[in-house]
Design a protein around this motif. Structure first.
Motif, PDB file in Angstrom:
ATOM      1  N   TYR A  61      33.892  68.389  27.746  1.00  0.00           N
ATOM      2  CA  TYR A  61      34.943  69.305  27.298  1.00  0.00           C
ATOM      3  C   TYR A  61      34.644  70.741  27.738  1.00  0.00           C
ATOM      4  O   TYR A  61      33.508  71.102  28.077  1.00  0.00           O
ATOM      5  N   ASP A  62      35.716  71.543  27.732  1.00  0.00           N
ATOM      6  CA  ASP A  62      35.626  72.998  27.824  1.00  0.00           C
ATOM      7  C   ASP A  62      35.862  73.554  26.426  1.00  0.00           C
ATOM      8  O   ASP A  62      36.513  72.906  25.596  1.00  0.00           O
ATOM      9  N   TRP A  63      35.376  74.759  26.172  1.00  0.00           N
ATOM     10  CA  TRP A  63      35.601  75.328  24.853  1.00  0.00           C
ATOM     11  C   TRP A  63      35.608  76.851  24.936  1.00  0.00           C
ATOM     12  O   TRP A  63      35.076  77.457  25.868  1.00  0.00           O
ATOM     13  N   VAL A  64      36.231  77.467  23.938  1.00  0.00           N
ATOM     14  CA  VAL A  64      36.250  78.919  23.830  1.00  0.00           C
ATOM     15  C   VAL A  64      36.350  79.271  22.353  1.00  0.00           C
ATOM     16  O   VAL A  64      37.064  78.614  21.588  1.00  0.00           O
ATOM     17  N   VAL A  90      38.622  73.394  21.682  1.00  0.00           N
ATOM     18  CA  VAL A  90      37.968  72.446  22.577  1.00  0.00           C
ATOM     19  C   VAL A  90      39.037  71.766  23.430  1.00  0.00           C
ATOM     20  O   VAL A  90      40.085  71.353  22.915  1.00  0.00           O
ATOM     21  N   PHE A  91      38.756  71.617  24.744  1.00  0.00           N
ATOM     22  CA  PHE A  91      39.705  71.006  25.673  1.00  0.00           C
ATOM     23  C   PHE A  91      39.015  69.825  26.375  1.00  0.00           C
ATOM     24  O   PHE A  91      38.153  70.033  27.237  1.00  0.00           O
ATOM     25  N   PRO A  92      39.351  68.591  26.009  1.00  0.00           N
ATOM     26  CA  PRO A  92      38.690  67.430  26.621  1.00  0.00           C
ATOM     27  C   PRO A  92      38.993  67.317  28.108  1.00  0.00           C
ATOM     28  O   PRO A  92      40.119  67.555  28.549  1.00  0.00           O
ATOM     29  N   ARG A  93      37.977  66.936  28.869  1.00  0.00           N
ATOM     30  CA  ARG A  93      38.132  66.790  30.318  1.00  0.00           C
ATOM     31  C   ARG A  93      38.462  65.374  30.748  1.00  0.00           C
ATOM     32  O   ARG A  93      38.987  65.173  31.849  1.00  0.00           O
ATOM     33  N   HIS A  94      38.114  64.396  29.916  1.00  0.00           N
ATOM     34  CA  HIS A  94      38.276  62.991  30.304  1.00  0.00           C
ATOM     35  C   HIS A  94      38.860  62.198  29.133  1.00  0.00           C
ATOM     36  O   HIS A  94      38.729  62.584  27.970  1.00  0.00           O
ATOM     37  N   GLY A  96      38.977  58.849  26.671  1.00  0.00           N
ATOM     38  CA  GLY A  96      37.930  58.068  26.026  1.00  0.00           C
ATOM     39  C   GLY A  96      37.545  58.673  24.690  1.00  0.00           C
ATOM     40  O   GLY A  96      38.290  59.464  24.104  1.00  0.00           O
ATOM     41  N   THR A  97      36.368  58.327  24.216  1.00  0.00           N
ATOM     42  CA  THR A  97      35.876  58.845  22.937  1.00  0.00           C
ATOM     43  C   THR A  97      35.170  60.182  23.163  1.00  0.00           C
ATOM     44  O   THR A  97      34.212  60.257  23.938  1.00  0.00           O
ATOM     45  N   LEU A  98      35.660  61.201  22.488  1.00  0.00           N
ATOM     46  CA  LEU A  98      35.080  62.545  22.614  1.00  0.00           C
ATOM     47  C   LEU A  98      34.246  62.829  21.374  1.00  0.00           C
ATOM     48  O   LEU A  98      34.717  62.677  20.243  1.00  0.00           O
ATOM     49  N   THR A  99      33.008  63.258  21.599  1.00  0.00           N
ATOM     50  CA  THR A  99      32.113  63.623  20.507  1.00  0.00           C
ATOM     51  C   THR A  99      31.887  65.126  20.526  1.00  0.00           C
ATOM     52  O   THR A  99      31.492  65.683  21.559  1.00  0.00           O
ATOM     53  N   ILE A 100      32.165  65.768  19.397  1.00  0.00           N
ATOM     54  CA  ILE A 100      31.950  67.209  19.241  1.00  0.00           C
ATOM     55  C   ILE A 100      30.818  67.403  18.233  1.00  0.00           C
ATOM     56  O   ILE A 100      30.911  66.943  17.099  1.00  0.00           O
ATOM     57  N   GLY A 101      29.769  68.103  18.640  1.00  0.00           N
ATOM     58  CA  GLY A 101      28.619  68.315  17.772  1.00  0.00           C
ATOM     59  C   GLY A 101      27.472  67.392  18.139  1.00  0.00           C
ATOM     60  O   GLY A 101      27.555  66.642  19.117  1.00  0.00           O
ATOM     61  N   PRO A 102      26.387  67.426  17.351  1.00  0.00           N
ATOM     62  CA  PRO A 102      26.198  68.234  16.131  1.00  0.00           C
ATOM     63  C   PRO A 102      26.027  69.716  16.430  1.00  0.00           C
ATOM     64  O   PRO A 102      25.752  70.099  17.564  1.00  0.00           O
ATOM     65  N   VAL A 103      26.211  70.524  15.389  1.00  0.00           N
ATOM     66  CA  VAL A 103      26.064  71.978  15.482  1.00  0.00           C
ATOM     67  C   VAL A 103      25.056  72.415  14.431  1.00  0.00           C
ATOM     68  O   VAL A 103      25.139  71.993  13.264  1.00  0.00           O
ATOM     69  N   THR A 104      24.111  73.252  14.836  1.00  0.00           N
ATOM     70  CA  THR A 104      23.085  73.743  13.919  1.00  0.00           C
ATOM     71  C   THR A 104      23.225  75.246  13.735  1.00  0.00           C
ATOM     72  O   THR A 104      23.388  75.988  14.713  1.00  0.00           O
ATOM     73  N   HIS A 105      23.180  75.680  12.475  1.00  0.00           N
ATOM     74  CA  HIS A 105      23.229  77.097  12.135  1.00  0.00           C
ATOM     75  C   HIS A 105      21.829  77.519  11.686  1.00  0.00           C
ATOM     76  O   HIS A 105      21.303  77.013  10.697  1.00  0.00           O
TER      77      HIS A 105
END
Length: 380
Positions: A61-64, A90-94, A96-105
């Motif tokens: 994905y692309d993201w901003v 988030v902008f998926p490029r392909h 299928g199944t898209l996974t976002i994360g994990p994210v750590t603070h």
């Protein structure tokens, strides 16, 4: 002292039990290139003195980031928390199944005179991404507009005069690099110089807006008139979940005073004579009808009635375009035909044009459009 040191070490490696971080993503089934709004929400206790979060990059994905981070004090189930929110698109490029994360603070908290490092993690979220329903570069947006601007009237140029054409393409809910490539404007009778393109992603309260600006300096190097066909920008409308298209109007280019332009085309002497004869015959018919009914129309009305009886000068080009099977060329010729009909004072049924646009941008297999029926319905 040893116990206190072990406790501090434990706190640096484990998140505080009362702290939480999660990814908030709406239930949706996006297509490739469609914006997925993501809100990263953290609820923390204690005093946060320092923080650092890096949204993960991915080849999927692309993201901003679409807005500044938000920190507020908020009560959740009666407990006062320090709430953190970050908004990301988030902008998926392909497909299928898209996974976002994990994210750590990564947080630094104040505990009296001590500083404690705490890491809080948001679990990944998945979404199913469907293929882009069109062809070419995937452009999915809430809305797409195209502006076509000229520094001078291209059909009334002086000898050796140039003009500037600027096309601005705006896609709401997209990123600049997802917009199509610069169109090509090239004709054997036209000199064309392209300026560097401008692409940018503007952040708004409603999300990112992609903008592309293309500019050309154009000059015909012959005295003949010419026409630039409309430019087509297919895109997927995320509001109605269908393919649509942004299309520019045809552009007539010519030297002022060259030939006798009717509807933007130069005509031969034979064509002019035929049209003058048709004009005279139409005037005779209207005059006879007026005499029979016992009333003569006003001069202005008489001219309008005569014009409505004239043949459309764009009809031949429209029929020729229909025979080629090129629907984009047919769309350009139909646009010119409709404009000529309006100039002649006749009304045109807009439905055939809408059907043609739907065929152009629906993504269906080519060859199913009934061109003969289209000509009949549009009046050609």
């Amino acid at each position: 002292m040893v116990i206190r040191a072990l406790l501090l070490l434990l706190l640096t490696t484990l998140p505080a039990m009362s702290d939480s971080l999660r990814l908030l993503i709406p239930e949706m089934r996006p297509v490739v290139g469609e914006m997925i709004p993501v809100t990263i929400r953290g609820e923390y206790t204690g005093s946060v003195t320092l923080e650092k979060m890096v949204f993960p990059d991915s080849p999927a994905y692309d993201w901003v980031q679409t807005a500044r981070d938000r920190w507020v004090d908020e009560r959740v189930d009666g407990t006062l928390y320090r709430v953190f929110e970050r908004r990301v698109a988030v902008f998926p490029r392909h497909a299928g199944t898209l996974t976002i994360g994990p994210v750590t603070h990564h947080l630094t908290k104040a505990e009296g005179t001590s500083r404690i490092a705490v890491n809080v993690e948001a679990q990944p979220v998945t979404r199913a991404v469907t293929p882009y329903p069109g062809s070419g570069r995937a452009l999915a947006a809430r809305n797409v507009t195209v502006r076509d601007e000229f520094s001078a009237n291209p059909s009334q140029l002086g000898p050796s005069e140039s003009f500037t054409r600027r096309i601005t393409l705006i896609a709401e809910g997209s990123m600049a690099h997802l917009l199509p490539a610069r169109p090509t404007i090239r004709e054997p009778w036209l000199i064309s110089f392209a300026a560097p393109e401008l692409r940018e992603t503007r952040l708004t309260a409603q999300g990112p807006v992609a903008v592309a600006v293309w500019e050309w300096t154009l000059r015909p190097h012959t005295g003949e008139t010419g026409s630039l066909t409309p430019l087509r920008f297919p895109w997927f409308n995320t509001q109605i979940r269908e393919m649509r298209g942004a299309v520019t109007l045809p552009v007539e280019i010519g030297i002022a005073g060259f030939g006798n332009n009717i509807g933007g085309q130069a005509f031969s002497s034979r064509t002019m004579a035929v049209q003058m004869g048709a004009f005279a015959l139409a005037g005779l018919v209207v005059g006879m009808v007026a005499a029979l009914v016992g009333r003569a129309p006003a001069p202005g009305r008489l001219v309008a009635q005569i014009r409505r009886l004239l043949p459309n000068p764009k009809g031949r080009a429209l029929r020729k375009a229909a025979r080629t099977g090129d629907l984009m060329a047919l769309r350009a010729a139909a646009e010119a035909f409709v404009m000529a009909e309006v100039r002649l004072g006749r009304t045109v049924n807009p439905r055939p044009l809408r059907d043609l646009d739907e065929e152009l941008f629906s993504g269906r297999q080519a060859g199913t459009f009934d061109r003969r029926d289209f000509l009949r319905r549009i009046g050609a």
